[in-house]
Design an enzyme around this catalytic site. Sequence first.
Site: not given
Length: 276
Positions: A39, A41
């Site tokens: 991922d 963020d």
Amino acid sequence: MFTGVGEPPSYRSPNMAASSVPSTAPVPSPPKRFLVLFDFDETIVNESSDDAVVRAAPGQQLPDWLRHSYREGYYNEQMQRILAYIAEQGVTEDSIRSKVEQIPPTPGLLTLFQYLQSRKQDFELVVVSDANMYFIEAWLERAGARHLFHRIFTNPASFDAQGRLVLLPFHAHGCQRCPDNMCKQVIVREYLARRQQERGGCPFQRVFYVGDGANDICPMLALGPRDTAFPRRHFPMHRLLQEMQDAGTEGLKVSVVPWASGQDVVDCLNRLEEER
């Protein structure tokens, strides 16, 4: 920042063409054994890139009418409105890019990148993120880490002729668990199938997923018992996986190893890599 070294340029001696020694085709590299999915963020960077960009707005905040226009499950739509508002306020591309580039990495993240760079013959790296392509590539390029990643799956975003950052949804899907614009399980399943085909039917020996958020839960159902989920400790992904394990959720087969620093991931990968 990360100081990985890219691939060296190819070089051919001017005498090679005249050599009487017959040339031989290069031996293809063996397929990489492991896939690492990241991922972005609050996994690669230590905050939401969307929140960082809001600080480029006048007063470093949004008006109430805009903040209250969010609809559950339609965050991409909300971010489109935010980017349009920021453009109307005269915020430039340089200002937006600067805010993104200034986001700090998560603790130990650059150590993890250095580890993976040193073992690039074994690890294929991919980003799967509900951020956007402009933010992710801007940050990775600034960090000197863009070359590490084989693919980036995220929402398209680019600046138009009027200087507005235009954001689009990644895809349409029918998953009821995920936001309207992205199901990470669909992305992961399709990628694994395509890469196995491209690799001559050879699957990855193990898949690792490093994440933090609630939208990182759905792709866990695409992973098997030899694979490992790395949820960021005390973040939503960690809590939700604990609840699923306690409830004996059907289809959840992946091993779970929480992390607080990229060094935690390095330590686990070191142990697993030794299990040849």
